[in-house]
Design a protein around this motif. Structure first.
Motif, PDB file in Angstrom:
ATOM      1  N   TRP A 292       0.852  -1.196   0.000  1.00 33.12           N
ATOM      2  CA  TRP A 292       0.000   0.000   0.000  1.00 33.12           C
ATOM      3  C   TRP A 292       0.888   1.246   0.000  1.00 33.12           C
ATOM      4  O   TRP A 292       1.934   1.245   0.669  1.00 33.12           O
ATOM      5  N   SER A 293       0.445   2.261  -0.690  1.00 34.12           N
ATOM      6  CA  SER A 293       1.204   3.514  -0.600  1.00 34.12           C
ATOM      7  C   SER A 293       0.536   4.390   0.470  1.00 34.12           C
ATOM      8  O   SER A 293      -0.697   4.513   0.514  1.00 34.12           O
TER       9      SER A 293
ATOM     10  N   VAL B  52      -0.692   7.495   2.011  1.00 26.83           N
ATOM     11  CA  VAL B  52      -1.098   8.763   1.385  1.00 26.83           C
ATOM     12  C   VAL B  52      -1.459   9.840   2.411  1.00 26.83           C
ATOM     13  O   VAL B  52      -1.781  10.962   2.032  1.00 26.83           O
TER      14      VAL B  52
ATOM     15  N   ARG C 197      -5.142  -0.136  -2.802  1.00 28.16           N
ATOM     16  CA  ARG C 197      -3.676  -0.112  -2.624  1.00 28.16           C
ATOM     17  C   ARG C 197      -3.181   1.168  -1.960  1.00 28.16           C
ATOM     18  O   ARG C 197      -2.000   1.490  -2.013  1.00 28.16           O
ATOM     19  N   GLU C 198      -4.120   1.910  -1.316  1.00 25.15           N
ATOM     20  CA  GLU C 198      -3.699   3.071  -0.517  1.00 25.15           C
ATOM     21  C   GLU C 198      -3.839   2.736   0.961  1.00 25.15           C
ATOM     22  O   GLU C 198      -4.651   1.883   1.363  1.00 25.15           O
TER      23      GLU C 198
ATOM     24  N   ASP D  83       7.725   5.248   1.283  1.00 26.28           N
ATOM     25  CA  ASP D  83       6.332   5.642   1.546  1.00 26.28           C
ATOM     26  C   ASP D  83       5.370   4.499   1.207  1.00 26.28           C
ATOM     27  O   ASP D  83       4.189   4.706   0.960  1.00 26.28           O
ATOM     28  N   MET D  84       5.939   3.263   1.157  1.00 22.75           N
ATOM     29  CA  MET D  84       5.090   2.073   0.963  1.00 22.75           C
ATOM     30  C   MET D  84       5.048   1.281   2.276  1.00 22.75           C
ATOM     31  O   MET D  84       5.971   1.347   3.080  1.00 22.75           O
TER      32      MET D  84
END
Ligand SMILES: Nc1nc2c(c(=O)[nH]1)N[C@H]1C(S)=C(S)[C@@H](COP(=O)(O)OP(=O)(O)OC[C@H]3O[C@@H](n4cnc5c(N)ncnc54)[C@H](O)[C@@H]3O)O[C@H]1N2
Ligand code: MOO
Length: 389
Positions: A65-66, A68, A84-85, A113-114
Motif C-alpha cells: 500500500w502507498s 497517502v 492499494r492506498e 512511503d510504501m
C-alpha cells in the motif's frame, strides 16, 4: 390489637405508601447516587463513524500500500481510500471511506512511503463500526435506574449535559429516650450515648437523603409532639425508640394524638418487630425500634427503600444474593430472621450473636442472612439469601 404482619406485606404497603417526589434537572456530572426520572435517549450514535481500535494503518485492497496521509483521533483524513492506498491511523481515529482492514503497527513493514504486512490483516478486524455501542434515538438509560459512574459516562457520551432525576427527600431523624445523651464523652453511668441517630443519618445520607437531626428527645408526650412539629418540613420522619408497648413508648400514642394515620405497627421479623408506618398529610413517618441492631436492620429494610422510592427508583427494595455459608445455621423460628454474617474464604460466616442490642457484632457484619419462618437447618456449603450491607 392486631398481630404483626409479614415482611412481604409490609414491603407491599410501604411501596404503595410513598410516591416519588418531583423531578429536577441537574448536571450529569453531579448525578452519582441519584435515580433517573426519565429515560435517556441518545442524541448521537457512538461511535459516530467507523473508528480504528488500534494504532497502525487503514488499508484498502491488496498490498503493498502507498501511504497517502494520516487519520488522527479528532483529525480525520479528508478523503476516501483508493485500492492499494493506506493512511497512518491512531486508536479512536476515523477510518476513511474505502478502508478494508486495519494493519496494526506491529505487523507493518515500512519501505519508504510504501507499507506491507508481516501478517495479512483480516477484513473488518480492529474496526469499531459506527453505532455499535448505541445508535442515535436509542434508549441508553431507563427511568428509575440508579446513576453511578458508568451511567454518567454513557449519558455524556449520548450527548447529555444534564439529566432529570428524582428530588432528594428531606429526612428528619428523631431519637427518643430519657437515657440518651448527645455527647458520648460526657455520659453519666446511668445513661447511654445516643448512637442510633448518627447511624440512621449516615445510612439515609448514603442513600441520597438530606438530613435533619432532632433530639435526643425525652420520653414525654409534649416533647415528642414538639419534635414532630420541628420536623414539619421533612418529606419523611424517622423515629428511633419508643416504638414498643412500654409505658414510656410514646411514638404511636403521640402520632394518634397528632391525627396521623397508622398503616401498620409490628412486622413479624427479628430483629425489628415494633415497626410503625404512618402518614400525616403528605409526610410519611417510619417508627423504628430503639434497640440499635433492630434500628439498623429495619432502616436497611424499610427506610432505605422509602428514600429510594421517593427519588423515583424503579427497584427500591433490597436485593438478595444467594451465597454459600461456611458453617451450619440452625432452623428458622416463628419470625423471619435477619442474621449477621461476614465474608470468609469458604463463604459467609454466620455471626452467632443475635441480641438486638449488640452493636459490636453488627460492626463486623458484611451481610444480613435472610432466614424464612421455620426455615430448615442449613448445612455448611448451602446457598442462602443474603443482603450485602
Ligand atoms: N413487653 C414487650 N416488651 C418489648 C417488646 C414486646 O413486644 N413486648 N418488644 C421488644 C423489642 S423486639 C424491641 S426491638 C424493643 C423496642 O423498643 P422501643 O422501640 O420502644 O425502644 P426503647 O425501649 O426506647 O429502647 C430499646 C433499647 O434501645 C436503646 N436505645 C434506644 N434508642 C437508642 C439510641 N438512639 N441510641 C442507642 N441506643 C438506644 C435503649 O436504651 C434500650 O436499651 O422493645 C422490646 N420490648
Ligand atoms: O426486634 Mo426486637 O428488635 O427483636 O429486639
Amino acid at each position: 390489637m392486631t398481630g404483626p404482619i409479614s415482611l412481604d406485606l409490609a414491603w407491599q404497603r410501604l411501596l404503595n405508601y410513598a410516591t416519588p417526589l418531583a423531578s429536577e434537572r441537574i448536571p450529569a456530572d453531579e448525578c452519582c447516587g441519584r435515580y433517573l426520572a426519565d429515560d435517556v435517549i441518545a442524541q448521537r450514535s457512538q461511535p459516530s463513524h467507523d473508528l480504528s481500535a488500534m494504532d497502525g494503518y487503514a488499508v484498502s485492497g491488496d498490498e503493498p500500500w502507498s501511504v497517502v496521509g494520516e487519520s488522527r483521533a479528532g483529525l480525520p483524513y479528508g478523503a476516501s481510500l483508493k485500492s492499494r492506498e493506506a493512511v497512518l491511523i491512531s486508536t479512536g481515529a476515523h477510518c476513511p471511506a474505502g478502508t478494508d482492514a486495519i494493519l496494526i503497527k506491529e505487523n507493518a513493514v515500512l519501505d519508504g512511503d510504501m507499507v506491507r504486512s508481516s501478517e495479512t490483516p483480516s477484513p473488518g478486524r480492529h474496526i469499531r463500526r459506527q453505532g455499535f455501542d448505541f445508535e442515535y434515538g436509542q434508549t441508553v438509560l431507563s427511568k428509575g435506574i440508579a446513576i453511578g459512574p458508568a451511567q454518567i459516562a454513557v449519558a455524556r457520551s449520548a450527548g447529555h449535559r444534564s439529566l432529570s432525576v428524582g428530588r432528594q427527600p428531606t429526612v428528619a431523624i428523631i431519637e427518643c429516650g430519657d437515657e440518651l445523651v448527645a455527647d458520648p464523652q460526657n455520659c453519666p453511668p446511668d445513661r447511654l450515648p445516643a448512637s442510633n441517630g448518627a447511624m440512621l443519618a449516615a445510612m439515609a445520607e448514603g442513600c441520597g437523603a438530606r438530613i435533619i437531626r432532632i433530639g435526643p428527645v425525652s420520653d414525654e408526650a409534649d416533647k415528642l409532639a414538639e419534635a414532630f412539629g420541628n420536623a414539619a418540613a421533612a418529606d419523611l420522619v424517622v423515629t428511633s425508640g419508643g416504638a414498643s408497648v412500654g409505658d414510656h413508648d410514646l411514638v404511636r400514642p403521640v402520632l394518634l394524638e397528632l391525627g396521623a394515620e397508622i398503616d401498620f405497627w409490628k412486622v413479624a421479623i427479628r430483629p425489628g418487630k415494633p415497626l410503625l408506618l404512618a402518614r400525616r398529610g403528605a409526610q410519611v413517618i417510619l417508627g423504628l425500634p430503639g434497640n440499635p441492631v433492630s434500628s439498623y436492620v429495619t432502616a436497611f429494610l424499610f427506610l432505605l427503600p422509602l428514600i429510594r422510592q421517593m427519588q423515583a427508583a424503579n427497584s427500591p427494595l433490597p436485593h438478595a444474593h444467594f451465597l454459600p455459608i461456611a458453617t451450619a445455621i440452625e432452623p428458622g423460628g416463628e419470625r423471619r430472621e435477619f442474621l449477621r454474617g461476614k465474608f470468609g474464604e469458604k463463604g459467609i460466616i454466620p455471626i452467632t450473636e443475635r441480641d438486638s442490642s449488640a452493636l459490636a457484632s453488627l460492626s463486623h457484619a458484611d451481610v444480613l442472612i435472610d432466614r424464612a419462618i421455620d426455615a430448615p437447618a442449613a448445612k455448611a456449603g448451602m446457598a442462602v439469601p443474603c443482603y450485602i450491607l
